[in-house]
Design a protein around this motif. Structure first.
Motif, PDB file in Angstrom:
ATOM      1  N   GLU A 180      50.115  38.273  15.487  1.00 40.10           N
ATOM      2  CA  GLU A 180      49.531  39.372  16.265  1.00 40.10           C
ATOM      3  C   GLU A 180      50.585  40.420  16.626  1.00 40.10           C
ATOM      4  O   GLU A 180      50.278  41.603  16.746  1.00 40.10           O
ATOM      5  N   ALA A 181      51.844  40.003  16.765  1.00 36.71           N
ATOM      6  CA  ALA A 181      52.914  40.977  17.035  1.00 36.71           C
ATOM      7  C   ALA A 181      53.085  41.913  15.839  1.00 36.71           C
ATOM      8  O   ALA A 181      53.197  43.133  16.012  1.00 36.71           O
ATOM      9  N   ALA A 185      56.222  35.779  25.571  1.00 37.08           N
ATOM     10  CA  ALA A 185      56.026  36.248  24.198  1.00 37.08           C
ATOM     11  C   ALA A 185      56.799  35.372  23.229  1.00 37.08           C
ATOM     12  O   ALA A 185      58.002  35.163  23.387  1.00 37.08           O
ATOM     13  N   CYS A 209      54.148  39.798  21.628  1.00 36.12           N
ATOM     14  CA  CYS A 209      52.878  39.080  21.781  1.00 36.12           C
ATOM     15  C   CYS A 209      53.175  37.581  21.838  1.00 36.12           C
ATOM     16  O   CYS A 209      54.275  37.142  21.515  1.00 36.12           O
ATOM     17  N   VAL A 220      48.860  41.861  23.804  1.00 36.48           N
ATOM     18  CA  VAL A 220      50.210  42.408  23.971  1.00 36.48           C
ATOM     19  C   VAL A 220      50.784  42.007  25.324  1.00 36.48           C
ATOM     20  O   VAL A 220      50.175  42.240  26.367  1.00 36.48           O
ATOM     21  N   TYR A 227      44.830  43.919  21.180  1.00 35.85           N
ATOM     22  CA  TYR A 227      45.704  42.793  20.832  1.00 35.85           C
ATOM     23  C   TYR A 227      46.235  42.149  22.113  1.00 35.85           C
ATOM     24  O   TYR A 227      46.304  42.802  23.149  1.00 35.85           O
TER      25      TYR A 227
END
Length: 153
Positions: free
Chosen positions: A118-119, A41, A113, A88, A86
């Protein structure tokens, strides 16, 4: 909407939902942040909701949260939907119930993410859906002696 898991070279996490809980004890931002730690991430978004000292212009002097027995199951369904929509890597959400004071942490959510955009999006979706769909209620007592029950998170 198709899942966003189509980035070349990016692995999908085996079980991205790392921590979901409703607790009657103080919440830890560090615990939630550690729960979503993932080397793949590049971005982690974390939201902390605290008890404020007023609501609608009236001073809040006491507050308590209570939940329906289905609340954790509802949290899981919301988390799984965010994971489906998403990319994730890891997700966590905890909500406090019981008596809280001004300044106490009521809810902590975090999403990790591959990328920051996107996070942020996934974290916002997670907290907004929790607030609107999970059966947790807030009972507030105001300085003027009045009180009210409201939907919460």
């Amino acid at each position: 909407m198709a899942p966003h898991h189509d980035h070349p070279g990016e692995r999908v996490a085996d079980n991205p939902v790392k921590l979901l809980a409703i607790r009657d004890t103080p919440l830890s931002v560090d615990e939630v942040f550690r729960a979503v730690g993932d080397d793949a991430a590049g971005g982690t978004a974390l939201f902390v909701g605290t008890v404020r000292d007023h609501d609608g212009g009236v001073d809040v002097v006491a507050l308590s949260y209570s939940n329906h027995p289905s609340a954790e199951g509802e949290m899981r369904q919301i988390a799984e939907k965010v994971v489906a929509d998403y990319p994730v890597r890891a997700l966590a959400a905890v909500h406090r119930v019981g008596e809280l004071r001004v300044g106490d942490i009521a809810v902590v959510v975090a999403v990790a993410c591959p990328h920051r955009g996107e996070a942020f999006e996934a974290c916002r979706r997670l907290i907004d859906d929790l607030k609107h769909q999970v059966p947790i209620w807030k009972h507030q007592t105001f300085a003027d002696g009045s009180e009210e029950w409201v939907g919460a998170c």
